[in-house]
Every structure is written in C-alpha cells, then in structure tokens.
Enzyme design. Sequence first.
Site, PDB file in Angstrom:
ATOM      1  N   CYS A  11     -25.963   2.702 -11.043  1.00 52.42           N
ATOM      2  CA  CYS A  11     -25.110   3.885 -11.251  1.00 52.42           C
ATOM      3  C   CYS A  11     -25.905   5.079 -11.790  1.00 52.42           C
ATOM      4  O   CYS A  11     -26.342   5.094 -12.947  1.00 52.42           O
ATOM      5  CB  CYS A  11     -23.973   3.530 -12.210  1.00 52.42           C
ATOM      6  SG  CYS A  11     -22.828   4.896 -12.423  1.00 52.42           S
ATOM      7  N   TYR A  59      -5.992   6.967   4.197  1.00 53.48           N
ATOM      8  CA  TYR A  59      -6.206   5.913   3.204  1.00 53.48           C
ATOM      9  C   TYR A  59      -5.437   4.639   3.575  1.00 53.48           C
ATOM     10  O   TYR A  59      -6.007   3.548   3.614  1.00 53.48           O
ATOM     11  CB  TYR A  59      -5.780   6.384   1.794  1.00 53.48           C
ATOM     12  CG  TYR A  59      -5.649   5.211   0.880  1.00 53.48           C
ATOM     13  CD1 TYR A  59      -6.795   4.603   0.365  1.00 53.48           C
ATOM     14  CD2 TYR A  59      -4.416   4.634   0.611  1.00 53.48           C
ATOM     15  CE1 TYR A  59      -6.702   3.459  -0.403  1.00 53.48           C
ATOM     16  CE2 TYR A  59      -4.317   3.491  -0.155  1.00 53.48           C
ATOM     17  CZ  TYR A  59      -5.459   2.915  -0.663  1.00 53.48           C
ATOM     18  OH  TYR A  59      -5.366   1.767  -1.410  1.00 53.48           O
ATOM     19  N   ASP A 112      -9.419   5.966  -2.061  1.00 52.14           N
ATOM     20  CA  ASP A 112      -8.301   6.565  -2.795  1.00 52.14           C
ATOM     21  C   ASP A 112      -8.890   7.234  -4.052  1.00 52.14           C
ATOM     22  O   ASP A 112     -10.113   7.331  -4.188  1.00 52.14           O
ATOM     23  CB  ASP A 112      -7.238   5.512  -3.132  1.00 52.14           C
ATOM     24  CG  ASP A 112      -7.734   4.487  -4.148  1.00 52.14           C
ATOM     25  OD1 ASP A 112      -8.933   4.514  -4.491  1.00 52.14           O
ATOM     26  OD2 ASP A 112      -6.923   3.672  -4.602  1.00 52.14           O
ATOM     27  N   CYS A 118     -14.121   1.340 -14.410  1.00 55.62           N
ATOM     28  CA  CYS A 118     -14.576   2.725 -14.257  1.00 55.62           C
ATOM     29  C   CYS A 118     -13.360   3.650 -14.381  1.00 55.62           C
ATOM     30  O   CYS A 118     -12.999   4.375 -13.466  1.00 55.62           O
ATOM     31  CB  CYS A 118     -15.274   2.886 -12.903  1.00 55.62           C
ATOM     32  SG  CYS A 118     -16.227   4.402 -12.809  1.00 55.62           S
ATOM     33  N   CYS A 149     -19.804  -3.103 -16.710  1.00 54.90           N
ATOM     34  CA  CYS A 149     -19.689  -2.802 -15.282  1.00 54.90           C
ATOM     35  C   CYS A 149     -20.705  -3.587 -14.451  1.00 54.90           C
ATOM     36  O   CYS A 149     -21.904  -3.584 -14.761  1.00 54.90           O
ATOM     37  CB  CYS A 149     -19.890  -1.298 -15.085  1.00 54.90           C
ATOM     38  SG  CYS A 149     -19.842  -0.844 -13.349  1.00 54.90           S
ATOM     39  N   GLU A 184       0.830  -1.212   0.000  1.00 56.19           N
ATOM     40  CA  GLU A 184       0.000   0.000   0.000  1.00 56.19           C
ATOM     41  C   GLU A 184       0.861   1.257   0.000  1.00 56.19           C
ATOM     42  O   GLU A 184       0.545   2.236  -0.669  1.00 56.19           O
ATOM     43  CB  GLU A 184      -0.971   0.003   1.185  1.00 56.19           C
ATOM     44  CG  GLU A 184      -2.130  -0.963   1.021  1.00 56.19           C
ATOM     45  CD  GLU A 184      -2.991  -0.674  -0.213  1.00 56.19           C
ATOM     46  OE1 GLU A 184      -3.029   0.480  -0.659  1.00 56.19           O
ATOM     47  OE2 GLU A 184      -3.604  -1.624  -0.727  1.00 56.19           O
TER      48      GLU A 184
HETATM   49 FE1  SF4 Z   1     -18.356   3.628 -13.564  1.00 55.01          FE
HETATM   50 FE2  SF4 Z   1     -20.996   3.775 -13.280  1.00 55.01          FE
HETATM   51 FE3  SF4 Z   1     -19.954   3.262 -15.650  1.00 55.01          FE
HETATM   52 FE4  SF4 Z   1     -19.831   1.450 -13.708  1.00 55.01          FE
HETATM   53  S1  SF4 Z   1     -21.652   2.214 -14.731  1.00 55.01           S
HETATM   54  S2  SF4 Z   1     -18.155   2.040 -15.130  1.00 55.01           S
HETATM   55  S3  SF4 Z   1     -19.564   2.749 -11.913  1.00 55.01           S
HETATM   56  S4  SF4 Z   1     -19.684   5.141 -14.487  1.00 55.01           S
END
Ligand code: SF4
Length: 285
Positions: free
Chosen positions: A206, A120, A138, A190, A200, A39
């Site tokens: 989202c 963090y 982060d 993302c 995703c 880390e």
């Molecule tokens: Fe990022 Fe949302 Fe797209 Fe997933 S759906 S890649 S969390 S912007």
Amino acid sequence: SDALLRWYDRNARALPWRNPPGAPLPEDAAWPYRVWLSEVMLQQTTVAAVKPYFEAFTRRWPNVEALAAAGEEEVMAAWAGLGYYSRARNLVKCAHEVAERGGFPESEAELRELPGLGAYTAAAVAAIAFGRRAVVVDANVERVVARLCAIAEPLPGARRAIREKAEAITPDARAGDFAQAMMDLGSQVCTTKAPRCLLCPVSDHCEGHARGLAESLPVKPAKKTKPERRGTAFWIERKIAAGREVWLVKRPGTGMLGGMRALPDDGWSARADGSGKASLAGEWE
Ligand code: SF4
C-alpha cells in the site's frame, strides 16, 4: 490479490446472500436471483439494514419468477423503509424481463442491459453469481484502490485512474471472492475514518500507507450546499364503521419517494412564512 484472498478465506463476513469463500458456485437456480437482489438492496444502504429485507423478500418471493408474478404495489410496500424507491420499481421491471428470457444472462455486457443494473451491479452479479472476471468498483473499492495506489487526484476525476488500477489488480480466478474480499476490506479494515493499516493484509503493497496519506484518500470534491425546502403534509381522516381511515396518495413516479404511498403534501413548495402553493400532489387512494 493472493494476500487479499488468503485474508478473505479466514475473515469473510457470513451474510445470508453469500457463498462461503472458495466454495464452488451453488447450482441452485435461484442463486443469481439472490445475488442480484442483495446487490440492488445494498446500493446506498448498510448490510445491517438490508438483512431483514433480504430475508423477507426471499421468503415471500424465493425466485425471480415469483417476484415477476408479484404486483408492483406489493413489492413497493415490502420495500418501504429501504429508501431510493426507484430501485424497487426497477427491481420489478428487471424481474419481468429476466423471467421472460428464462433466467439471468451471465455476461457483464448483457446484464448491463437489464433495467436498473448500472456498471457496478452488472459487474458484481457477473463476478459473484457466475464467476466471470469483472472489475467491480463501488465506493468501498474506490477508497481501497485510491489508497493502495496513492491516487491523489480528487474525485470524480480520479475515477478513471482508480478503475485502471482496479482492472490491473483483479485476478482471473475467484472473481466473485475477490470482489467480495475488496468490499469486506473496505468496510472492515480500510474504513473511511481511521483505517486499520496494522491489521491490513495488503499493507505491504500500500503506497498510501507507506506515504502516510491513507486517511486523506480518496480526495473528495468540495461539498455542494444542500437546498432547504419546506412543505406541509396533511393528515386527513374519515370515520368508517370499523374505526378511522387515513387518506394516502400515491406519489408521482419520479423524484422524492417516487411511486410510494404517502401523506398528501403541498409539493414542498411552502415558504418560510407558511404561505405558498397549496395544491396537493399525488394520486389519491
Ligand atoms: Fe487501506 Fe492501505 Fe491501510 Fe490497508 S494499508 S487499510 S489498503 S490504507
């Protein structure tokens, strides 16, 4: 978090410092040391750049006691090339403190008191090394959360809202896996530019994606212009029986390349016309 963890179980990156997803925490006494070391190395540095350093460090200093017994000079020399050298100095200080107290503390609050462990790193070590629930934020996580929750306030002001949302989505179980899943999602899916929303695992949740805002979030603060400075570095040789020696200085402990060996320079005080202060900075070696 369930959808993300299911994705992580299938897609986690295999990294030399990582426990496989879902596996119990290793009983190896050096486990927290490996998590902490990785880390610290990963702050402001890419995974690809860190891998060879992590392998070299853990080969040479397999546990925190071995690192604590090493000389600062030796550790600084092994760190050369990774950048942000105050991290290496804090690494040595922290290793001394941990070796003296007989191991890493497990709670985020106690970890935070160790040299060089900011919010963090303390949260990441508590979650990944000890499975404690901790909110690990982060830059990657910041980006994912800002998009998931469509937080349009610019950084750094948005950090408070991002943290609150991150807190709300962090599960009680599998704390370490969740933190690493968020990191992997941020670095693999993302991404800063062109997020891969179609792939995703959390796209159904989202808000940023639903509103077509994903790529524009988080909103960055206006960039400050970088000052330009000029300096002269000196290459000074002397002949010895075995060939030639080059004179190096140990740079002052703070500031650019703090504590590193370097060519002597004029303190980056030269003017564009080449004039300026000519005294050499650093302790001669
Ligand atoms: Fe990022 Fe949302 Fe797209 Fe997933 S759906 S890649 S969390 S912007």
